[in-house]
Each structure stands twice: as C-alpha cells, then as structure tokens.
Write a protein that holds these residues in place. Structure first.
Motif, short mmCIF file in Angstrom:
data_model
loop_
_atom_site.label_atom_id
_atom_site.label_comp_id
_atom_site.label_asym_id
_atom_site.label_seq_id
_atom_site.Cartn_x
_atom_site.Cartn_y
_atom_site.Cartn_z
N SER A 171 -4.68 -4.50 -1.02
CA SER A 171 -5.28 -3.08 -1.18
C SER A 171 -6.53 -2.86 -0.30
CB SER A 171 -5.40 -2.47 -2.48
OG SER A 171 -6.33 -3.14 -3.31
N ASP A 172 -7.26 -3.77 0.27
CA ASP A 172 -8.38 -3.67 0.98
C ASP A 172 -8.12 -3.29 2.16
OD1 ASP A 172 -9.97 -4.05 -1.33
OD2 ASP A 172 -10.38 -6.22 -0.82
N TRP A 173 -8.32 -2.08 2.61
CA TRP A 173 -8.00 -1.67 4.17
C TRP A 173 -8.78 -2.59 5.22
CZ3 TRP A 173 -5.07 2.17 6.19
CH2 TRP A 173 -4.31 3.08 5.35
N GLN A 174 -10.10 -2.80 4.91
CA GLN A 174 -10.65 -3.44 6.08
C GLN A 174 -10.00 -4.91 6.42
OE1 GLN A 174 -11.65 -3.00 2.99
NE2 GLN A 174 -13.21 -4.76 2.42
N TYR A 175 -9.19 -5.44 5.44
CA TYR A 175 -8.28 -6.68 5.76
C TYR A 175 -6.98 -6.61 6.10
CZ TYR A 175 -11.78 -9.46 2.99
OH TYR A 175 -13.04 -9.84 2.56
N ASP B 116 -0.60 -10.29 -2.55
CA ASP B 116 -2.01 -10.35 -3.16
C ASP B 116 -1.94 -11.75 -3.82
OD1 ASP B 116 -0.71 -10.10 -5.31
OD2 ASP B 116 -1.41 -8.03 -5.89
N ASP C 25 -16.94 -13.92 4.73
CA ASP C 25 -16.49 -13.82 3.37
C ASP C 25 -15.61 -15.34 2.79
OD1 ASP C 25 -17.45 -11.18 3.20
OD2 ASP C 25 -15.43 -10.41 4.01
N LYS D 111 -7.47 -8.82 -1.28
CA LYS D 111 -6.68 -7.98 -2.03
C LYS D 111 -5.89 -7.25 -0.74
CE LYS D 111 -9.53 -6.89 -6.13
NZ LYS D 111 -10.44 -5.79 -6.71
N GLU E 83 0.88 -1.12 0.02
CA GLU E 83 -0.12 0.01 -0.23
C GLU E 83 0.73 1.42 -0.14
OE1 GLU E 83 -3.98 -0.71 2.53
OE2 GLU E 83 -2.13 -1.01 3.62
N SER F 133 -6.02 6.11 -0.92
CA SER F 133 -7.53 6.64 -1.13
C SER F 133 -7.68 7.75 -0.14
CB SER F 133 -8.53 5.51 -0.83
OG SER F 133 -8.28 5.23 0.29
#
Length: 374
Positions: free
Chosen positions: A352-356, A328, A344, A350, A21, A26
């Motif tokens: 880049s998925d902040w929640q993970y 990834d 899920d 990913k 990241e 974002s």
C-alpha cells in the motif's frame, strides 16, 4: 500495433495501481479505484488535427487502456498470421512475441476485471494461458538447459530460449549507459566502478541450496548477479574488463511463457496443469525432481511467485509481479527489505506504500494537456 500495445501495457504496468490497492487510494481515490483508476490518455493515428498536431485526449481508465492493448495485440496477431511474416532477426516483433505480450497483458489485467463486465477474470486468465501455452506448443524455443544455467551469461540473442532481444553491434551500442554497464562488474561502466546491483538478501536466502539459480548471485560481493549477467571474458582489472559493450540484451524468454501458463492455470483452479508447466521449468534448474508438496511449503501460488522473482531477476518483471500478487509481507514471508539495500535497507515493505509501487503521472502531461484539469 504490437509496439503501440507494448508501450501502453508498460504504462499500465508502471503507472497503474497494484492489485492490493483496489480500495486503498488515499488522496488518489477521487481518480477511481481498481479498473476505474484514471490512468493515461489514449492516442491513435486518428488523433491529429489538419495541421498534423496531436489532439489532446482526456485520461482513460486502467481498464480502458488494458482493453485498448488487448485489441491492438489481437489485431497484430491476426495480421501476423495472415501475412505469414518471418522476421530477419529477434529485434523485430513476430507472432510469438505478440502472443507473449498478450499473455502477460491478460495476466496483468485479470486482477482488475469487473465482475459484471464483458471480460471476466476467468476470461483473462484463459486468454493468458492460451497465448502462453500456444507459444510453448509451437516448439520454436526451449528452456535454457540445466547445464547452461551458469555458462551462457545471457549474452547472446541467438540463445534458443530468447524470443525477443537486441543484437548489440558497434552501430547501436550505448557504451557506458547500457544495461551491461549497470549490471555487470566485468564491463567497464557503473557497476565496475562500484554502483553494484544485487539480489535482495532475503530473497537470496529463500532460494533453495539445490536450486542452481542461487549460484547466479555472489553473496560475498553484495549479491551481484555474477553468474547470470556477465561478460564471458570475465576480466577483473580495469585493463581486462569488457570495453566493447557488445553483449546482447534479452527482452522476452520462453521461460516467461511457462510462468504465465502456470500462474494462469493455478488461478483458474487447474492445479495439475499449473504444476506441469512449473515442473518443466524447475526440471532445468534442479539436478533432481522437485517435490512440489514441500517446495515453499506446498503453496502453489507462492511457488510460482518465487519463480517469477528468481528466474527473471534483473529482467524487468519483479515490480509487476509484486503488484499483480498484491504481495505484502503476509504473503511471501518477507516483511522487510533485505539489509543490503542502499535505500531503506531492512525497512518494512507494504504493497500500500505508493512510493514503492506506483509511478505518478509526469507533471508535463498535465501542463501540456488541457484535457487534464486536476
């Protein structure tokens, strides 16, 4: 010093961005990218008012926090060396544990080292390697041997591979709300009642059949670690299972030092040295010598990555490993979560998925710290 460093290192591990990241921010981009990411306020023993209250501090960057951790640990290591401190039991930090902390801290910070800074990525990897290999060379710990991979259950702080851990006693046990209560179906608590914790199905499938660690997980019972973390009495019914909650908890093992040494050497281009440390670990996990030319398609970093995931499963390193490698689906050939996840299951993964990946600063820090205004 070492304990403060451990706390700040944990903050950096959890609340800092992933290596992948570096330029993917974002809405958080205004708070810096990579080493300049605004992470957390740093407090020292000097940050108090005459009345004894904490002086509020602004956010320091990820790199500033990492350098603060590095200094604390170097100071602690030197003090341990000068004092020749000998701990009474493995709950206490000693020079080996402090060096282990420093090895992991330097490994984590290397991905964010500024190219024109006083400390380069190569410097970080070298420090990680020196600290990890130094602990190994001192010879006070040994890798859990092949014949014990399925028999100890990781229950005893006196195990020779354990560098740091908690000797659980009736005075300090936490009963239902314990590691064992959450992880072991043979201990009376959450896992036994149905809240089972299991290995990702695709990670399990990727483990070689010749790797004894595959037997840690029970594919017929939601991939639970039924032969890694288990009460040695192994009761099955409500009357038979462990209700004492006295099994010990591991914080750091010598196997982690082998993985750090292997990864640091690999990232410095020292393939032969990296393979030596990796082979030392694998020699106690396979019944015969592993051919690294074919093991995970001969990809050295992939071999090391998978051994972080497998060897230290359930020991708090998986998220950090994923973030450090920026891994990834294109890296480790698993583009989706295993179908056995409650949340899920089968969903795409990913980096880049902040929640993970990245914990967000608790709102109370901004509410009560007037130095944080955004």
């Amino acid at each position: 010093l070492a304990m403060r460093a451990y706390c700040y290192s944990s903050i950096a591990n959890l609340y800092g961005p992933a290596a992948g990241e570096m330029t993917q921010k974002s809405q958080y981009g205004k708070h810096g990218v990579g080493a300049e990411y605004d992470l957390a306020p740093i407090y020292t023993q000097n940050d108090t008012t005459p009345a004894g209250l904490v002086k509020e501090q602004p956010l320091s960057t990820l790199w500033e926090v990492r350098m603060f951790v590095r200094k604390d640990l170097n100071d602690a290591i030197e003090l341990f060396r000068e004092s020749e401190f000998s701990r009474g039991n493995k709950l206490f930090i000693d020079i080996d544990v402090a060096r282990g902390m420093q090895a992991f801290n330097c490994l984590q910070m290397a991905a964010f080292a500024p190219s024109d800074g006083e400390l380069t990525a190569e410097d970080c990897y070298q420090e990680a390697f020196d600290n990890a290999s130094g602990v190994i060379d001192d010879g006070r710990y040994r890798i859990l041997p092949y014949e014990n991979v399925l028999t100890t259950g990781f229950v005893d702080v006196n195990e020779q591979s354990w560098m740091w851990g908690l000797d659980v006693t009736p005075e300090n046990r936490t009963s239902l709300a314990s590691f064992w209560g959450h992880i072991d179906v043979h201990t009376y608590s959450y896992a036994f009642a149905g809240a089972k914790k299991g290995c990702d199905q695709q990670l399990y499938d990727s483990i070689s059949l010749n790797d004894k660690r595959k037997q840690w997980f029970d594919a017929s019972n939601k991939y639970i670690p039924d032969w890694k973390f288990y009460d040695l009495k192994r009761g099955e019914t409500a009357e038979e299972i462990d209700r004492d909650w006295l099994n010990d908890v591991v914080y750091m093992r010598i196997e982690e030092m082998y993985l750090i040494a292997a990864e640091a050497a690999a990232r410095m281009g020292k393939k032969g040295i990296a393979q030596t440390y990796l082979k030392a670990l694998l020699s106690e996990r396979f019944s015969e010598e592993v051919d690294l030319a074919t093991y995970y398609n001969g990809d050295l970093l992939k071999q090391i990555y998978y051994n972080w995931r497998i060897e230290l499963w359930g020991e708090g390193k998986s998220l950090n490993t994923w973030k450090r490698f920026g891994a990834d689906g294109t890296f480790y050939s698993i583009k989706h979560r295993g179908s056995n996840h409650y949340s899920d299951g089968g969903g795409e993964v990913k980096i880049s998925d902040w929640q993970y990946v990245t914990y967000i600063m608790p709102s109370s820090e901004a509410v009560y710290n007037n130095e944080i205004n955004d």
